[in-house]
Motif scaffolding. Structure first.
Motif, mmCIF file in Angstrom:
data_model
loop_
_atom_site.group_PDB
_atom_site.id
_atom_site.type_symbol
_atom_site.label_atom_id
_atom_site.label_comp_id
_atom_site.label_asym_id
_atom_site.label_seq_id
_atom_site.Cartn_x
_atom_site.Cartn_y
_atom_site.Cartn_z
ATOM 1 N N GLN A 14 17.124 -68.031 23.471
ATOM 2 C CA GLN A 14 17.544 -67.815 24.860
ATOM 3 C C GLN A 14 16.423 -67.147 25.664
ATOM 4 O OE1 GLN A 14 20.839 -65.114 25.354
ATOM 5 N NE2 GLN A 14 21.079 -65.612 27.515
ATOM 6 N N VAL A 15 15.764 -66.165 25.080
ATOM 7 C CA VAL A 15 14.680 -65.463 25.763
ATOM 8 C C VAL A 15 13.497 -66.404 25.999
ATOM 9 C CG1 VAL A 15 12.958 -63.631 25.473
ATOM 10 C CG2 VAL A 15 15.364 -63.158 25.031
ATOM 11 N N ILE A 16 13.153 -67.201 24.998
ATOM 12 C CA ILE A 16 12.055 -68.163 25.151
ATOM 13 C C ILE A 16 12.370 -69.143 26.281
ATOM 14 C CG2 ILE A 16 10.857 -70.113 24.062
ATOM 15 C CD1 ILE A 16 11.107 -68.522 21.377
ATOM 16 N N GLU A 17 13.587 -69.653 26.320
ATOM 17 C CA GLU A 17 13.964 -70.605 27.361
ATOM 18 C C GLU A 17 13.934 -69.955 28.743
ATOM 19 O OE1 GLU A 17 14.348 -73.935 29.160
ATOM 20 O OE2 GLU A 17 14.054 -73.818 27.003
ATOM 21 N N SER A 18 14.388 -68.734 28.852
ATOM 22 C CA SER A 18 14.354 -68.021 30.132
ATOM 23 C C SER A 18 12.918 -67.785 30.586
ATOM 24 C CB SER A 18 15.090 -66.685 30.013
ATOM 25 O OG SER A 18 15.011 -65.963 31.217
ATOM 26 N N PHE A 19 12.050 -67.376 29.662
ATOM 27 C CA PHE A 19 10.637 -67.157 29.971
ATOM 28 C C PHE A 19 9.998 -68.451 30.457
ATOM 29 C CE2 PHE A 19 6.128 -66.470 28.742
ATOM 30 C CZ PHE A 19 5.902 -65.262 29.392
ATOM 31 N N ARG A 20 10.284 -69.542 29.758
ATOM 32 C CA ARG A 20 9.750 -70.857 30.139
ATOM 33 C C ARG A 20 10.222 -71.249 31.550
ATOM 34 N NH1 ARG A 20 11.098 -73.782 25.809
ATOM 35 N NH2 ARG A 20 8.986 -73.874 24.998
ATOM 36 N N GLU A 21 11.504 -71.044 31.825
ATOM 37 C CA GLU A 21 12.055 -71.393 33.130
ATOM 38 C C GLU A 21 11.363 -70.603 34.245
ATOM 39 O OE1 GLU A 21 16.353 -71.549 35.463
ATOM 40 O OE2 GLU A 21 16.186 -70.375 33.624
ATOM 41 N N VAL A 22 11.159 -69.326 34.040
ATOM 42 C CA VAL A 22 10.486 -68.492 35.040
ATOM 43 C C VAL A 22 9.061 -68.975 35.269
ATOM 44 C CG1 VAL A 22 9.571 -66.170 35.493
ATOM 45 C CG2 VAL A 22 11.914 -66.443 34.653
ATOM 46 N N LEU A 23 8.328 -69.219 34.182
ATOM 47 C CA LEU A 23 6.924 -69.587 34.324
ATOM 48 C C LEU A 23 6.729 -70.979 34.918
ATOM 49 C CD1 LEU A 23 5.142 -68.018 31.256
ATOM 50 C CD2 LEU A 23 5.124 -67.291 33.616
ATOM 51 N N ARG A 24 7.630 -71.871 34.668
ATOM 52 C CA ARG A 24 7.490 -73.230 35.194
ATOM 53 C C ARG A 24 8.054 -73.383 36.604
ATOM 54 N NH1 ARG A 24 8.711 -76.941 29.859
ATOM 55 N NH2 ARG A 24 6.752 -76.436 28.805
ATOM 56 N N SER A 25 8.629 -72.331 37.145
ATOM 57 C CA SER A 25 9.293 -72.411 38.451
ATOM 58 C C SER A 25 8.341 -72.319 39.639
ATOM 59 C CB SER A 25 10.334 -71.300 38.573
ATOM 60 O OG SER A 25 9.702 -70.052 38.835
ATOM 61 N N ARG A 26 7.070 -72.022 39.375
ATOM 62 C CA ARG A 26 6.087 -71.837 40.460
ATOM 63 C C ARG A 26 6.513 -70.713 41.408
ATOM 64 N NH1 ARG A 26 1.717 -75.932 40.469
ATOM 65 N NH2 ARG A 26 2.408 -77.336 38.864
ATOM 66 N N GLY A 27 7.170 -69.690 40.846
ATOM 67 C CA GLY A 27 7.555 -68.519 41.627
ATOM 68 C C GLY A 27 8.929 -68.589 42.247
ATOM 69 N N LYS A 28 9.682 -69.647 41.971
ATOM 70 C CA LYS A 28 10.999 -69.818 42.584
ATOM 71 C C LYS A 28 12.112 -69.122 41.796
ATOM 72 C CE LYS A 28 9.939 -74.114 44.946
ATOM 73 N NZ LYS A 28 8.754 -74.740 44.419
ATOM 74 N N VAL A 29 11.915 -68.922 40.481
ATOM 75 C CA VAL A 29 12.924 -68.275 39.646
ATOM 76 C C VAL A 29 12.429 -66.882 39.296
ATOM 77 C CG1 VAL A 29 14.137 -68.347 37.428
ATOM 78 C CG2 VAL A 29 13.709 -70.472 38.681
ATOM 79 N N GLN A 30 13.247 -65.891 39.600
ATOM 80 C CA GLN A 30 12.882 -64.517 39.281
ATOM 81 C C GLN A 30 13.237 -64.203 37.832
ATOM 82 O OE1 GLN A 30 14.844 -62.088 42.273
ATOM 83 N NE2 GLN A 30 12.879 -61.862 43.304
ATOM 84 N N ALA A 31 12.382 -63.405 37.208
ATOM 85 C CA ALA A 31 12.615 -62.975 35.826
ATOM 86 C C ALA A 31 13.747 -61.958 35.793
ATOM 87 C CB ALA A 31 11.340 -62.372 35.257
ATOM 88 N N ASP A 32 14.553 -62.028 34.755
ATOM 89 C CA ASP A 32 15.624 -61.057 34.528
ATOM 90 C C ASP A 32 15.098 -59.991 33.575
ATOM 91 O OD1 ASP A 32 17.853 -59.593 33.803
ATOM 92 O OD2 ASP A 32 19.030 -61.318 33.133
ATOM 93 N N PRO A 33 14.759 -58.795 34.086
ATOM 94 C CA PRO A 33 14.200 -57.757 33.222
ATOM 95 C C PRO A 33 15.164 -57.295 32.126
ATOM 96 C CG PRO A 33 14.308 -56.997 35.517
ATOM 97 C CD PRO A 33 14.837 -58.386 35.468
ATOM 98 N N GLU A 34 16.465 -57.478 32.355
ATOM 99 C CA GLU A 34 17.445 -57.108 31.329
ATOM 100 C C GLU A 34 17.300 -58.019 30.111
ATOM 101 O OE1 GLU A 34 19.766 -54.562 31.250
ATOM 102 O OE2 GLU A 34 18.709 -53.861 33.047
#
Length: 149
Positions: free
Chosen positions: A93-113
């Motif tokens: 889940q964490v890997i997928e979230s990290f991937r989504e944030v990085l591939r978003s070109r700044g559109k998806v904010q990272a969830d620090p939690e």
């Protein structure tokens, strides 16, 4: 200190004090399933070999060796610190979230939690050439995790 400055400091700290670095000196715990993956970014030369061990559905060890820019080395350090003790499902889940944030070109904010210190790499998403630098160890971890599971 602004959030951007804090995130920059986290990346600098991890690029200098590399958590989990030292693949050769670490043996997996007895009875643990292991996976290992070597990833190379031919564009810039970043290189990471990551090994992890899973026991009873939990990541019990993450170790890596690598060479590359401060972003790739800091990302591997953050990943190794974050992943240790997670369940296999949590790490996926964490890997997928990290991937989504990085591939978003700044559109998806990272969830620090969810991402912890890995949220510091959110700004990298705005620089397409640097996304692979930040992702290389995460791709290696996903591959190693699939091998161990």
């Amino acid at each position: 200190m602004s959030l951007d400055q804090l995130y920059q400091q986290i990346i600098l700290d991890h690029s200098k004090a590399r958590h989990g670095s030292g693949l050769a000196a670490i043996d997996a715990p007895a009875g643990a399933a292991t996976g290992q993956s070597h990833q190379l970014n031919p564009v810039c030369g970043d290189e990471v070999t990551l090994r992890l061990a899973v026991q009873d559905g939990t990541v019990v060890q993450v170790a890596w060796d690598g060479a590359g820019c401060s972003i790739s080395m800091a990302s591997a350090s953050v990943l190794s610190e974050l992943a240790d003790g997670m369940t296999v499902a949590e790490l996926h889940q964490v890997i997928e979230s990290f991937r989504e944030v990085l591939r978003s070109r700044g559109k998806v904010q990272a969830d620090p939690e969810l991402l912890g210190d890995a949220a510091a790499f959110e700004g990298v998403a705005r620089y397409a050439a640097r996304v692979k630098c930040a992702m290389i160890s995460w791709v290696a971890a996903e591959d190693a995790l699939n091998q161990a599971a």
